[in-house]
Design an enzyme around this catalytic site. Structure first.
Site, mmCIF file in Angstrom:
data_model
loop_
_atom_site.group_PDB
_atom_site.id
_atom_site.type_symbol
_atom_site.label_atom_id
_atom_site.label_comp_id
_atom_site.label_asym_id
_atom_site.label_seq_id
_atom_site.Cartn_x
_atom_site.Cartn_y
_atom_site.Cartn_z
ATOM 1 N N ASP A 19 2.544 -0.240 5.936
ATOM 2 C CA ASP A 19 1.406 0.631 7.361
ATOM 3 C C ASP A 19 0.684 1.678 6.176
ATOM 4 O O ASP A 19 1.528 2.153 5.105
ATOM 5 C CB ASP A 19 1.330 0.606 8.707
ATOM 6 C CG ASP A 19 0.208 1.109 8.961
ATOM 7 O OD1 ASP A 19 -0.964 1.005 9.118
ATOM 8 O OD2 ASP A 19 0.764 1.634 10.446
ATOM 9 N N HIS A 52 -4.841 -0.645 -1.079
ATOM 10 C CA HIS A 52 -4.386 -2.058 -1.126
ATOM 11 C C HIS A 52 -3.919 -2.274 -2.427
ATOM 12 O O HIS A 52 -2.814 -2.903 -2.702
ATOM 13 C CB HIS A 52 -5.560 -3.326 -0.294
ATOM 14 C CG HIS A 52 -5.177 -2.715 0.921
ATOM 15 N ND1 HIS A 52 -5.357 -2.353 1.692
ATOM 16 C CD2 HIS A 52 -7.236 -2.882 1.848
ATOM 17 C CE1 HIS A 52 -5.580 -2.364 2.948
ATOM 18 N NE2 HIS A 52 -6.607 -2.735 2.245
ATOM 19 N N LEU A 106 16.779 -12.423 -4.453
ATOM 20 C CA LEU A 106 16.332 -12.239 -3.138
ATOM 21 C C LEU A 106 15.739 -13.298 -2.611
ATOM 22 O O LEU A 106 14.830 -13.868 -3.521
ATOM 23 C CB LEU A 106 15.222 -10.553 -3.658
ATOM 24 C CG LEU A 106 14.677 -9.894 -2.991
ATOM 25 C CD1 LEU A 106 15.241 -9.609 -1.793
ATOM 26 C CD2 LEU A 106 13.414 -9.545 -3.752
#
Ligand code: FPP
Length: 238
Positions: A16, A33, A127
């Site tokens: 956020d 972004h 991962l």
């Protein structure tokens, strides 16, 4: 896995504050972004180095379609930029990509880039990097319930349903539940993210906006996690 981090297998992050971070610098929200997408790479590498096995990032919620068309279009183009720039490195690092969400509602080009990333990395064993995009947890649980009901109706599943069996209908099927949920930029909300999977998660809310969330902040969150006493509803051994 690092010796210090034996238990924090699955970290989920609500990324956020991109818009506010950009605005504070006199830049358009989209610049936030873009910086946020670059930070996905930085934090994925850091998580992998810290012994995290599953990193699950909230990129776009089912509610985010309410934003301006320009902003939505920009976010929908980010995966192409992101995987074009970093996919080879992710493959080399052994990352395996997963997507959570209703991908069939995304623009066709966006969907193709995401499907390709999953396909190209499916043999990898490092991962597990999951991107939640057009994702909402209540919808995920609803769809899981529908699929289960269909399986019962077709005689493929019995009415005797355990939590573990229900989890196989969720978009996170096969993954462990979340150990640590982090939200950046100071907001104290869950925002319809992984509601089932965070049942016993530890929560961390940090003031940094996502583009300024560094590997050091992640390491601090994991340290705090490892110093907490998780009892899963039980009591501590005497
Ligand atoms: C929340 O910040 C962020 C988003 C809704 C978009 C997050 C997207 C990325 C970080 C990039 C995604 C990366 C890939 C690889 C697809 P906000 O815009 O709500 O910030 P604000 O609360 O300050 O307005």
């Amino acid at each position: 896995m690092s010796e210090e981090n034996k238990n924090c297998r699955h970290v989920a992050i609500i990324m956020d504050g991109n818009g506010r971070w950009a605005k504070a610098q006199g830049k358009p929200r989209t610049a936030g972004h873009l910086a946020g997408a670059d930070n996905v790479r930085t934090i994925a590498i850091a998580a992998s180095n810290l012994g995290v096995e599953y990193l699950t990032l909230y990129a776009f919620s089912t509610e985010n379609w309410k934003r301006s068309a320009d902003e939505v279009n920009y976010i929908m183009k980010l995966p192409s930029f992101f995987f074009g720039k970093y996919m080879k490195e992710f493959i080399d690092r052994g990352f395996r990509m997963h997507m959570l969400g209703e991908l069939d509602r995304l623009p066709a080009e966006t969907r193709k880039v995401l499907d390709d990333a999953v396909e190209q990395s499916k043999q990898n064993t490092g991962l597990n990097l999951s991107i939640a995009i057009n994702y909402g947890s209540q919808r995920e649980i609803l769809l899981a319930a529908k699929h289960y009901a269909e399986d019962v109706a077709e005689g493929k599943a019995s009415l005797d349903l355990s939590e573990e069996q229900f989890e196989s209908y969720l978009m996170t099927a096969g993954m462990p539940n979340v150990d640590l949920l982090i939200r950046t930029s100071g907001e104290l909300r869950i925002s319809n993210y992984l509601l089932w999977q965070i049942a016993y998660a530890e929560l961390e809310f940090v003031p940094e906006a996502w583009p300024e969330f560094t590997p050091e902040v992640l390491a601090r969150c994991i340290d705090q996690f490892n110093n907490r006493d998780r009892r899963f509803g039980g009591i501590k051994d005497e």
